[in-house]
Design a protein around this motif. Sequence first.
Motif, PDB file in Angstrom:
ATOM      1  N   THR A  52       4.140   9.601   3.999  1.00 29.53           N
ATOM      2  CA  THR A  52       3.212   8.503   3.699  1.00 29.53           C
ATOM      3  C   THR A  52       1.823   8.653   4.315  1.00 29.53           C
ATOM      4  OG1 THR A  52       3.774   7.165   5.636  1.00 29.53           O
ATOM      5  CG2 THR A  52       5.202   6.939   3.697  1.00 29.53           C
ATOM      6  N   ASP A  77       0.213   5.544   5.865  1.00 34.34           N
ATOM      7  CA  ASP A  77      -0.456   4.502   5.079  1.00 34.34           C
ATOM      8  C   ASP A  77       0.492   3.311   4.900  1.00 34.34           C
ATOM      9  OD1 ASP A  77      -1.533   2.868   3.089  1.00 34.34           O
ATOM     10  OD2 ASP A  77      -2.360   4.554   1.952  1.00 34.34           O
ATOM     11  N   LEU A 118       8.009   2.071  -0.285  1.00 33.79           N
ATOM     12  CA  LEU A 118       9.243   2.833  -0.125  1.00 33.79           C
ATOM     13  C   LEU A 118      10.441   1.909  -0.330  1.00 33.79           C
ATOM     14  CD1 LEU A 118       8.452   4.857   3.151  1.00 33.79           C
ATOM     15  CD2 LEU A 118       8.487   5.767   0.821  1.00 33.79           C
ATOM     16  N   CYS A 174       4.204  -4.445   7.979  1.00 33.88           N
ATOM     17  CA  CYS A 174       3.359  -4.015   6.868  1.00 33.88           C
ATOM     18  C   CYS A 174       3.012  -5.206   5.974  1.00 33.88           C
ATOM     19  CB  CYS A 174       4.045  -2.915   6.063  1.00 33.88           C
ATOM     20  SG  CYS A 174       4.062  -1.308   6.888  1.00 33.88           S
ATOM     21  N   LYS A 190       1.616   2.576   1.328  1.00 31.45           N
ATOM     22  CA  LYS A 190       2.624   3.502   0.817  1.00 31.45           C
ATOM     23  C   LYS A 190       3.998   3.175   1.406  1.00 31.45           C
ATOM     24  CE  LYS A 190      -0.447   7.423  -0.125  1.00 31.45           C
ATOM     25  NZ  LYS A 190      -0.767   8.845   0.223  1.00 31.45           N
ATOM     26  N   ILE A 191       4.008   2.809   2.670  1.00 29.26           N
ATOM     27  CA  ILE A 191       5.276   2.460   3.312  1.00 29.26           C
ATOM     28  C   ILE A 191       5.882   1.230   2.653  1.00 29.26           C
ATOM     29  CG2 ILE A 191       6.292   1.555   5.457  1.00 29.26           C
ATOM     30  CD1 ILE A 191       4.517   3.521   6.972  1.00 29.26           C
TER      31      ILE A 191
END
Length: 224
Positions: free
Chosen positions: A64, A67, A74, A100, A70-71
């Motif tokens: 990732t 980022d 997942l 996040c 992006k996490i």
Amino acid sequence: MKATKITLNELYNIMETNMGPQVWLQDGTDWAESPWEVIYGSILVQNTNWKNVAPSLLKLKTATNFDPEKIEHLSLEELTDLIRTSGFYTRKTQTIFNICHWLENYQFDLAKIKTYHQADLRHELLSLKGIGNETADYILMYVLDKANFMVDAYSRRLFGWLGCKLPSQYQQAQALIEAQVTFDLEKWQNFHALIVNYGKTVKTKIAFEESFLYNYQVNLKLNK
């Protein structure tokens, strides 16, 4: 010869004189390539040691680039597999997702988050499942530039040896220490790093008796 009582500020100076300034979690140093890495590291290191965290961070970076957006995308299984070496991965996976999502509330803009009051940010962080006092203060100090004294096992052990057992309640212990001095962010970061690095080397009472702080055993004076 009996040592004279020392203040917290004097303890800081003694430690820095003997150990030097600590370059720890500054931008670009080991395990602080980005503030995102510091955040994830603060979660992954819970209840484990860094040798178990390092492989998880390396996998997370490869997948990732740290980022948070992006996490967020997942799957639960993908993130779990990436951080498995850090242990307690089911809980830590959810905690990473939680923080996040919190960051998304601020459009992942750390500069914006830094403009908010420390007490408000701390309250928000503590409301996230998986974030406790120590992790919240770690993120506040090393990512969001909010100075504080972090109460951890290293500081409790050291202050006990120096004759000042800290209150068991985290925020009472923190308030007691913070009332002693007027350190800026850089000094609080350095003090925390000094205590941790001292504690990683001096792990037992015998080792303490052979260290440069032994002359100050039970001689730290705190104003209460």
